[in-house]
Design a protein around this motif. Sequence first.
Motif, short mmCIF file in Angstrom:
data_model
loop_
_atom_site.label_atom_id
_atom_site.label_comp_id
_atom_site.label_asym_id
_atom_site.label_seq_id
_atom_site.Cartn_x
_atom_site.Cartn_y
_atom_site.Cartn_z
N PRO A 227 -32.68 15.23 22.24
CA PRO A 227 -32.12 14.43 21.15
C PRO A 227 -31.27 15.24 20.17
O PRO A 227 -30.56 14.66 19.36
CB PRO A 227 -33.37 13.87 20.46
CG PRO A 227 -34.45 14.86 20.75
CD PRO A 227 -34.15 15.38 22.13
N ALA A 228 -31.32 16.58 20.28
CA ALA A 228 -30.58 17.43 19.33
C ALA A 228 -29.22 17.85 19.87
O ALA A 228 -28.48 18.54 19.18
CB ALA A 228 -31.40 18.68 18.99
N TYR A 283 -30.61 7.89 32.55
CA TYR A 283 -30.06 8.74 31.50
C TYR A 283 -29.46 7.90 30.37
O TYR A 283 -29.60 8.24 29.19
CB TYR A 283 -28.99 9.66 32.09
CG TYR A 283 -28.50 10.72 31.12
CD1 TYR A 283 -29.26 11.85 30.85
CD2 TYR A 283 -27.27 10.58 30.48
CE1 TYR A 283 -28.83 12.81 29.95
CE2 TYR A 283 -26.83 11.54 29.58
CZ TYR A 283 -27.60 12.65 29.32
OH TYR A 283 -27.16 13.60 28.43
N ARG A 284 -28.80 6.81 30.73
CA ARG A 284 -28.24 5.92 29.71
C ARG A 284 -29.33 5.41 28.78
O ARG A 284 -29.16 5.37 27.56
CB ARG A 284 -27.52 4.75 30.36
CG ARG A 284 -26.84 3.80 29.38
CD ARG A 284 -26.50 2.47 30.05
NE ARG A 284 -25.77 2.67 31.27
CZ ARG A 284 -25.89 1.90 32.34
NH1 ARG A 284 -26.74 0.87 32.34
NH2 ARG A 284 -25.18 2.14 33.43
N ARG A 288 -29.33 6.14 24.71
CA ARG A 288 -29.24 5.06 23.73
C ARG A 288 -30.26 5.23 22.61
O ARG A 288 -30.09 4.69 21.52
CB ARG A 288 -29.47 3.71 24.41
CG ARG A 288 -28.38 3.30 25.40
CD ARG A 288 -27.15 2.78 24.69
NE ARG A 288 -26.28 2.06 25.59
CZ ARG A 288 -25.20 2.57 26.20
NH1 ARG A 288 -24.87 3.84 25.98
NH2 ARG A 288 -24.45 1.84 27.00
N THR A 289 -31.32 5.99 22.86
CA THR A 289 -32.33 6.18 21.83
C THR A 289 -31.90 7.20 20.77
O THR A 289 -32.51 7.26 19.70
CB THR A 289 -33.67 6.66 22.44
OG1 THR A 289 -33.51 7.97 23.00
CG2 THR A 289 -34.15 5.70 23.52
N VAL A 290 -30.86 7.99 21.06
CA VAL A 290 -30.45 9.03 20.11
C VAL A 290 -29.02 8.84 19.60
O VAL A 290 -28.66 9.36 18.54
CB VAL A 290 -30.59 10.43 20.73
CG1 VAL A 290 -32.05 10.76 20.94
CG2 VAL A 290 -29.82 10.56 22.03
N LEU A 291 -28.19 8.09 20.32
CA LEU A 291 -26.81 7.84 19.89
C LEU A 291 -26.43 6.44 20.35
O LEU A 291 -26.33 6.19 21.55
CB LEU A 291 -25.87 8.88 20.50
CG LEU A 291 -24.50 9.06 19.83
CD1 LEU A 291 -24.65 9.46 18.37
CD2 LEU A 291 -23.67 10.10 20.58
N PRO A 292 -26.22 5.52 19.41
CA PRO A 292 -25.96 4.13 19.80
C PRO A 292 -24.69 4.00 20.64
O PRO A 292 -23.75 4.79 20.54
CB PRO A 292 -25.80 3.42 18.45
CG PRO A 292 -26.48 4.30 17.47
CD PRO A 292 -26.28 5.70 17.96
N ALA A 293 -24.67 2.97 21.47
CA ALA A 293 -23.48 2.67 22.27
C ALA A 293 -22.34 2.26 21.35
O ALA A 293 -22.56 1.77 20.24
CB ALA A 293 -23.79 1.55 23.27
#
Length: 712
Positions: A227-228, A283-284, A288-293
């Motif tokens: 997530p980083a 992977y998608r 999506r949990t760390v950077l919104p679409a």
Amino acid sequence: MTNGFLSLSFDSSTGELLEFNWARTGENLIKNHSYTLPQPFAILTGDGRTLRPGDADAISRYPKLRAQVEIGEEGRSARITYGYLWDGARPCAVEAQYTVELPEGQADSVWKLSLKNSSPAVLQDVRFPCINGVYLGETWEDDTLVYPYVAGVKVKDPVTAFSRKQKVLCWRWQDYKYIYTQESLGGQLPGEEGLYGVENNYSGLLSMKWLDYYGSGFGLYFACHDPAFGICNLRADTLGADRPGMNFSFRHPLNLKMGEVWQSPATVAALHEGDWHQGAERYRAFHRTVLPAGNKMPEWFRTSPGLMAHYDFKYQNGGVVHRFEDINRLLDEARELGINHLLMAGWHHDGFDHGFPEYYPAEDVGTREELKKQVTELIERGGHICFYINARLANLKYEHLRDFIAKNGIRLADGSIMTEQYGTGDLCFAAMCIGSKGWQDKMADTVRYVTGDDIGIDGVYLDQLAMGAAGWCTNPDHDHSFGQWNVGYQKLLNRLHTQREQDGKGVISTIHEGCSDSYGPLVSGQLVSTFSYHHNGAFPEMYRYTFPEQRLVDMLYPGQNLAMRPVHVAQASRAIMDRAFRLGMYYWIYDLVDDNTFTRDPEGYRYLQKMIALRKFWLETYGQGEYRDVEGLGLPEGIQAARYQMKDGILIACANSTGKPAILGLAGQNAQTAVCHTVDALEGAPAGISQTAEGIAIQVPEAPLSLIYLKA
């Protein structure tokens, strides 16, 4: 250890992974143990040593090297602990512990590693986890690898392909010397005798932190769920067909000094049925949990088919082809082709690939007043224009920038500033650290200058942003922790959008070189340049399917009179163009007088003109749609197609290289009316359609490009 879906086995004294079994079939993926390969991790020290778990012989001499292997009560977790590691000669005071978790109800394994350095050596980087000797089923020859090199490559039988000798082509254009490889991107890895494969840097040439290796009806998903957005390398290598098996690992930078500790991000090694699409969806879901679409683009960009790139205002050798007074004439020429968006490079002092970062109008190309006048007129006429800005480099020749470069360049471990060379060999550039405040400010101020009232353009192209290798900067005065390069560019892109809002201005178009999931949602488009790896298994479908809402940008080339690129690029002209159409890419079209222009390829010009018209019709009539790759499509030989999910139907973009009508299958659908638009007849006509046992059969016209739309 097992969760009923996966079962793993470890050596109780060395901690080595022995088995990686799919419980459904009992098959162990690890088919070939090589005692020379690191397993399950290896650490490189600053003095050139490699630290690993001790083998049986070392443990017999130094019992303190023995691993402590603990399996959790439910049998779904393992903890392997080392008090010391082995450098091949003696134990070293580095503590390590890796854990493996098997989540309930799925064929996943989650790997993490923690380190504590109690030795005087600096731990430079760590390779973890290392899963070696893998192939699927009875043979490796029918296995396939998809790997995120730029937008993706697809390699059939990578064990054989990677160990095959590369074909190398050399090419020169102006002062630039290029080397192109054909067949496989894989080759002998530097300093690794007998190992062949690929290892790329995130974010440089590596766009995502996952790969998929599949065959025999199932596959292995191998991904770093970080997530980083930390920098790392992803390696896929092999010892070759004589010692078959694929080896997969991530390499993380450490710079870990005595007394310091480090915790890895999670790596997931999971099995799935089917092919690489399962890995992409997995992977998608994580991403999506760390950077919104999403994406950041102005409304005009959503219906724009592409841009015309002019790198010929001022070249690095000083040659001037166009001046500011030519800008609106160049827009008129682009509009004849169907393009309303210009890109200007070499507009600034000392020209392209020379005057970085002196971003003010080149004196011998025209005045700032002339430039502003031309830009204002272009935008009043409904055109759009962006400027080239290099997001990475500062020319070392500028004495007045010496202190600035020293403070803001990438500082290597030995204290020197990282340098790079491009084009003419006597030009040397400092690679600047995006985590330094000075370089962040320089980039943000430059964009504000060219897009604000001083000049007034409505877009920027940020070269090298995602293509240049991430810097392992060690300057403690910079605003970054070690390995957080990608966060710096995320901050810059967010800052560009925020300062536009603060200035009361609309969104500008932002395109950058390269491709990265760290930046994709923050820009309008990412330049993937598939021409450079077209003959190495280019497979932009990998990124395109993983992030279907993002826009990729690809370079198109004429088939005749192409001086800028090697002959084999011109020979692949139509294939590259058709792929860009089918995948819904934003077209990057050069117009360099004599060197790279479709105007010297009349047949190619006419085809491109029609292709642009069809793409523009697609965007204005139906919208972009959600890219679904070949979902449900049955494709006959010579037909390539992609499916798009629209709000009220399905759109299929087809490329037909046969010159004859063909039948395309679409599974799971009922017969319904469909309309077909071809590259020669945009108005559309009913498409032949019939019901089959599996779904429907659609007649694809003989036209080289077509759109088939089925209303829900």
